[in-house]
Design an enzyme around this catalytic site. Sequence first.
Site, PDB file in Angstrom:
ATOM      1  N   ARG A  53       3.539   5.790  -2.140  1.00 14.49           N
ATOM      2  CA  ARG A  53       2.725   5.059  -1.171  1.00 14.49           C
ATOM      3  C   ARG A  53       3.687   4.288  -0.270  1.00 14.49           C
ATOM      4  O   ARG A  53       4.891   4.244  -0.516  1.00 14.49           O
ATOM      5  CB  ARG A  53       1.683   4.140  -1.829  1.00 14.49           C
ATOM      6  CG  ARG A  53       1.874   3.750  -3.245  1.00 14.49           C
ATOM      7  CD  ARG A  53       2.983   2.766  -3.471  1.00 14.49           C
ATOM      8  NE  ARG A  53       2.876   1.641  -2.562  1.00 14.49           N
ATOM      9  CZ  ARG A  53       3.896   0.963  -2.099  1.00 14.49           C
ATOM     10  NH1 ARG A  53       5.123   1.305  -2.425  1.00 14.49           N
ATOM     11  NH2 ARG A  53       3.739  -0.049  -1.295  1.00 14.49           N
ATOM     12  N   GLY A  54       3.141   3.721   0.787  1.00 21.30           N
ATOM     13  CA  GLY A  54       3.981   3.146   1.824  1.00 21.30           C
ATOM     14  C   GLY A  54       4.137   4.166   2.928  1.00 21.30           C
ATOM     15  O   GLY A  54       4.489   5.339   2.675  1.00 21.30           O
ATOM     16  N   ALA A  55       3.853   3.749   4.166  1.00 12.80           N
ATOM     17  CA  ALA A  55       3.787   4.703   5.275  1.00 12.80           C
ATOM     18  C   ALA A  55       5.049   5.558   5.432  1.00 12.80           C
ATOM     19  O   ALA A  55       4.953   6.788   5.542  1.00 12.80           O
ATOM     20  CB  ALA A  55       3.460   3.963   6.575  1.00 12.80           C
ATOM     21  N   ARG A  90      -4.284  10.786   3.246  1.00 11.02           N
ATOM     22  CA  ARG A  90      -4.375   9.355   3.541  1.00 11.02           C
ATOM     23  C   ARG A  90      -4.587   9.194   5.039  1.00 11.02           C
ATOM     24  O   ARG A  90      -3.696   9.506   5.830  1.00 11.02           O
ATOM     25  CB  ARG A  90      -3.086   8.605   3.147  1.00 11.02           C
ATOM     26  CG  ARG A  90      -2.702   8.621   1.672  1.00 11.02           C
ATOM     27  CD  ARG A  90      -3.651   7.855   0.774  1.00 11.02           C
ATOM     28  NE  ARG A  90      -3.807   6.465   1.122  1.00 11.02           N
ATOM     29  CZ  ARG A  90      -2.982   5.468   0.730  1.00 11.02           C
ATOM     30  NH1 ARG A  90      -1.925   5.742  -0.002  1.00 11.02           N
ATOM     31  NH2 ARG A  90      -3.238   4.226   1.063  1.00 11.02           N
ATOM     32  N   GLN A 202       0.201  -4.199  -5.787  1.00  7.67           N
ATOM     33  CA  GLN A 202       1.523  -3.648  -5.472  1.00  7.67           C
ATOM     34  C   GLN A 202       2.590  -4.726  -5.333  1.00  7.67           C
ATOM     35  O   GLN A 202       3.768  -4.460  -5.530  1.00  7.67           O
ATOM     36  CB  GLN A 202       1.466  -2.818  -4.190  1.00  7.67           C
ATOM     37  CG  GLN A 202       0.609  -1.573  -4.279  1.00  7.67           C
ATOM     38  CD  GLN A 202      -0.711  -1.760  -3.575  1.00  7.67           C
ATOM     39  OE1 GLN A 202      -1.325  -2.825  -3.673  1.00  7.67           O
ATOM     40  NE2 GLN A 202      -1.166  -0.751  -2.873  1.00  7.67           N
ATOM     41  N   ASP A 243       1.164  -0.032   8.370  1.00  8.43           N
ATOM     42  CA  ASP A 243       0.830   1.377   8.209  1.00  8.43           C
ATOM     43  C   ASP A 243       0.544   2.043   9.551  1.00  8.43           C
ATOM     44  O   ASP A 243       0.689   3.249   9.687  1.00  8.43           O
ATOM     45  CB  ASP A 243      -0.376   1.524   7.286  1.00  8.43           C
ATOM     46  CG  ASP A 243      -0.006   1.231   5.848  1.00  8.43           C
ATOM     47  OD1 ASP A 243       0.312   2.187   5.121  1.00  8.43           O
ATOM     48  OD2 ASP A 243      -0.005   0.054   5.452  1.00  8.43           O
ATOM     49  N   ASN A 253      -2.353  -3.089   8.279  1.00  4.68           N
ATOM     50  CA  ASN A 253      -1.540  -3.181   7.062  1.00  4.68           C
ATOM     51  C   ASN A 253      -2.478  -3.414   5.882  1.00  4.68           C
ATOM     52  O   ASN A 253      -3.691  -3.507   6.033  1.00  4.68           O
ATOM     53  CB  ASN A 253      -0.506  -4.307   7.202  1.00  4.68           C
ATOM     54  CG  ASN A 253       0.550  -4.259   6.113  1.00  4.68           C
ATOM     55  OD1 ASN A 253       1.115  -3.201   5.830  1.00  4.68           O
ATOM     56  ND2 ASN A 253       0.815  -5.384   5.477  1.00  4.68           N
ATOM     57  N   LYS A 254      -1.903  -3.531   4.714  1.00  4.30           N
ATOM     58  CA  LYS A 254      -2.684  -3.705   3.488  1.00  4.30           C
ATOM     59  C   LYS A 254      -3.704  -4.831   3.632  1.00  4.30           C
ATOM     60  O   LYS A 254      -3.432  -5.859   4.243  1.00  4.30           O
ATOM     61  CB  LYS A 254      -1.742  -3.998   2.323  1.00  4.30           C
ATOM     62  CG  LYS A 254      -2.415  -4.157   0.972  1.00  4.30           C
ATOM     63  CD  LYS A 254      -3.189  -2.921   0.574  1.00  4.30           C
ATOM     64  CE  LYS A 254      -2.324  -1.712   0.409  1.00  4.30           C
ATOM     65  NZ  LYS A 254      -3.091  -0.518  -0.005  1.00  4.30           N
TER      66      LYS A 254
END
Length: 358
Positions: A53-55, A90, A202, A243, A253-254
């Site tokens: 995960r993470g762009a 995603r 996370q 992201d 973002n998150k």
Amino acid sequence: MLIDGQKRTAIWPDPEDQGVYIIDQTRLPHVVANVLLRDLDDAARAIKNMLVRGAPLIGVTAAYGLALALRADPSDASMAQAAEVLRATRPTAVNLAWALARMTGFLQPMPDELRRDAAFAFAKHLLEKDVACNSAIGDHGLALIRALSEKRGGAPVRILTHCNAGWLATVDWGTATAPIYKAQEAGIPVHVFVDETRPRNQGASLTAFELGQQKVPHTLIVDNAGGHLMQRGEIDMAIVGADRIAANGDVCNKIGTYLKALAARDCGLPFYVAAPVSTLDFALAEGGLIPIEERAPEEVTFMPGVAGNGEVVSVRIAPKDTPARNPAFDVTPARLVSGIITEKGVFDASREGLAGLA
């Protein structure tokens, strides 16, 4: 960066050419497990189920996923179908679509017989580019930390993070953490406040793990403590990842990033976003147009952890059959962002400020 004192990256080609290895991030911090992705389905599943995960890391993994698909069938039809499968895993992080567009654009003119080796070579190029890019983000962000350190007379610069925008979200260095690791290398004292980042935690499971392995001083806090610490003068700046960033500087973002930005603005603290230029989506005029992924409600009603016997378990934290919503991201308006730290420098979060990066 480091795990148990050994240099690691979040993804790397199998030396025996059987595929590509990743670290299964759903098992961190309790278990460090490597997973070999052998085909397109493995790569798509790893992205969708958040083993990666993470762009930026999603983008590199998708590039290797496409290469794995072309190993089995290098035809145009196979390439188009594989790209579609990966793109659907995603919907929010733009780096995924960016990497697939780069891969297909490079491979499309080639005859089928050359695509297999060329695909893996180009995926490796994107991997190496990500490392260099994040290192440069760190260099530009370091200047901001250095200035605050001088202002504080050498006292530790206290930095708030959100979610995990560390090396585990990229290939190496991270985005939001790269300036922190560069500061550590430069001997500038820092202390990182890591918010847990519900619902998948996370921050607690990944960022705290990273910083601990790297021996960066840090403190874990609950999500709702960030504003309180800002009010009390215990935080000097916030650095988060992204992201997707719209053309006008709005940042996706998150979930929870927006609230941290509001608190920082109210307390007069700088709120920076660290992201590669590939995270900028100039096709979207503003953040309200960014698709927001809704994930399973079980991520909210259950929580994983380690039982007393050492077994990793998932426990219910809400009454049975409680309905829940789980938007994975939110959008922070550009007016709340002090600047966007990229590999090309620090830019104003505005249409004019970002125009030169298009």
